[in-house]
Design an enzyme around this catalytic site. Structure first.
Site, mmCIF file in Angstrom:
data_model
loop_
_atom_site.group_PDB
_atom_site.id
_atom_site.type_symbol
_atom_site.label_atom_id
_atom_site.label_comp_id
_atom_site.label_asym_id
_atom_site.label_seq_id
_atom_site.Cartn_x
_atom_site.Cartn_y
_atom_site.Cartn_z
ATOM 1 N N SER A 109 -10.961 6.298 10.354
ATOM 2 C CA SER A 109 -9.797 5.410 10.410
ATOM 3 C C SER A 109 -10.177 4.113 11.135
ATOM 4 C CB SER A 109 -8.618 6.141 11.083
ATOM 5 O OG SER A 109 -7.413 5.417 10.921
ATOM 6 N N GLU A 209 -11.742 5.003 1.885
ATOM 7 C CA GLU A 209 -10.540 5.845 1.943
ATOM 8 C C GLU A 209 -9.456 5.032 2.620
ATOM 9 O OE1 GLU A 209 -8.950 7.396 4.844
ATOM 10 O OE2 GLU A 209 -10.166 6.126 6.145
ATOM 11 N N HIS A 278 -8.042 10.637 5.803
ATOM 12 C CA HIS A 278 -6.810 11.104 6.446
ATOM 13 C C HIS A 278 -6.268 12.311 5.682
ATOM 14 C CE1 HIS A 278 -7.180 6.941 7.883
ATOM 15 N NE2 HIS A 278 -6.407 7.292 8.900
#
Length: 310
Positions: A109, A209, A278
Site C-alpha cells: 500500500s 494493485e 489489499h
C-alpha cells in the site's frame, strides 16, 4: 541486487510505522501473534504515536526506519500498516546506511514508495507482503503465511508464485518473458513520477494493485504512467488485486475494459487476478528480484534466490 538474510525462528523482527497510526490494542495483538510464531519483537520509538493521521511527526517516522535498519539486533523489518505518510519522509531516509545494513523489509500500500526508493537507492530486494496490524492482528490465514514462509524463510533458488486454489491466474495478453519485478500500489507509484524517487520500469516486469479507486481514476493513473514513458520497454505486467475498484457511473468503462485498452496494445505478456495487495489471502512478492512471466501457461516463477542463507 543485494539479498537480505533469511528469517528464522528466534530472530528479532523490528516493527515500524512510517505512515498512518494504528490503535495500541491492534499493535499489541500483532506483537503477540509474532511472538507466538517464535520471533522476538522490537518496536520503533514512534510505534504508538499519533500526529494528525500519522504515526508521529515526519522526522520520528523516518527515524524509526533508519534506526531499525541500523540496529544490529534487528533481523527483519515489518511495517504495521499503510495509509498515508511515506511520501513525506522519502528524503529523510538514509539509503546508503540501508545498503550497508541490508535486511528483510516488508509492507504494501503506502509502503510502495519506500519499496521503490530502497530498490533504486539501496540496491536491496524488498518484499511486497502482509503488514502486522493490517493482516496479522487476528492471525494470518494459512495461504498468506505459507507464501511469506516460502519467500522469507525457505528461499529456494526457484519457486512458482501460485494463487489460492479457488482463484485462477488469467491472461490478458499472451507471451513469455523474464525481468526484474517492480511496482506495488498504482496510486503510490504514480505519485513518485517526476521526483528523485520515481519508479524505473524499462526491461522490468511491472506489478500493480489498488483499492477503492473508481475505474476512471485507474485509467487516469495508467495514462499518466504511459505519458511519463513508464510503459515503454516493459517485459511484462502482473495485475494484482484491485479491491473495490468499480465504476462511479454506469457509463464508465469497466476495470477490464480499462486494462484492455491501456495495456493490451503493449504486446507483452500480461496476467491478472494475482492475489497480492489489499486482499486475503495476500501473496508475498520480492521486489527487485528476477522473475519469469509465462502468460501462455498462466505461470509466474521467481528465478533467483531472493534471500541469503549465509
Amino acid at each position: 541486487m543485494i539479498k537480505p538474510k533469511a528469517l528464522k525462528k528466534g530472530d528479532t523482527i523490528g516493527l515500524v510505522a512510517p505512515a498512518s497510526y494504528a490503535l495500541k490494542k491492534d499493535i499489541n495483538k500483532s506483537i503477540n501473534f509474532l511472538k507466538g510464531l517464535g520471533f522476538k519483537v522490537k518496536l520503533a520509538n514512534n510505534i504508538y504515536s499519533k500526529y494528525y493521521c500519522f504515526a508521529g511527526e515526519d522526522d520520528d517516522r523516518a527515524r524509526g526506519i533508519n534506526t531499525m535498519f541500523k540496529d544490529k539486533e534487528v533481523d527483519a523489518i515489518f511495517c504495521i500498516r499503510g495509509g498515508y505518510g511515506v511520501h513525506r519522509i522519502l528524503e529523510k531516509i538514509d539509503y546508503e546506511m540501508i545498503k550497508q545494513n541490508p535486511k528483510i523489509f516488508m509492507g504494501y500500500s503506502d509502503i510502495t514508495a519506500l519499496h521503490i526508493a530502497i530498490n533504486n537507492n539501496s540496491n536491496l530486494i524488498t518484499f511486497h507482503g502482509p503488514m502486522t496490524v493490517s493482516d496479522m492482528k487476528d492471525g494470518l490465514d494459512d495461504f498468506s503465511f505459507k507464501s511469506l514462509e516460502e519467500i522469507l524463510i525457505t528461499g529456494k533458488d526457484e519457486m512458482e508464485i501460485i494463487n489460492p486454489k479457488d482463484e485462477k491466474i488469467k491472461m490478458l495478453s499472451k507471451g513469455k518473458s523474464s525481468g526484474i519485478l517492480t511496482g506495488g500500489n498504482l496510486a503510490l507509484l504514480t505519485g513518485t513520477i517526476g521526483t528523485p524517487y520515481e519508479i524505473y520500469t524499462e526491461d522490468k516486469i511491472l506489478f500493480i494493485e489498488d483499492i477503492g479507486e473508481y475505474t476512471f481514476k485507474v485509467d487516469r493513473m495508467l495514462r499518466q504512467i504511459k505519458l511519463a514513458g513508464k510503459l515503454d520497454g516493459l517485459k511484462g505486467v502482473i495485475l494484482g488485486d484491485f479491491n473495490n475498484c468499480i465504476k462511479e457511473d454506469e457509463g464508465d468503462q469497466s476495470l477490464m475494459e480499462v486494462f484492455e485498452e491501456m495495456l493490451s496494445p503493449l504486446d507483452i505478456p500480461i496476467v491478472y487476478n494475482i492475489k497480492s495487495g489489499h486482499c486475503t489471502p495476500n501473496i508475498t512478492l520480492p521486489l527487485g528480484a528476477k522473475i519469469e512471466i509465462d502468460a501462455n501457461n498462466l505461470k509466474l516463477k521467481i528465478i533467483e534466490q531472493v534471500i541469503s542463507h549465509e
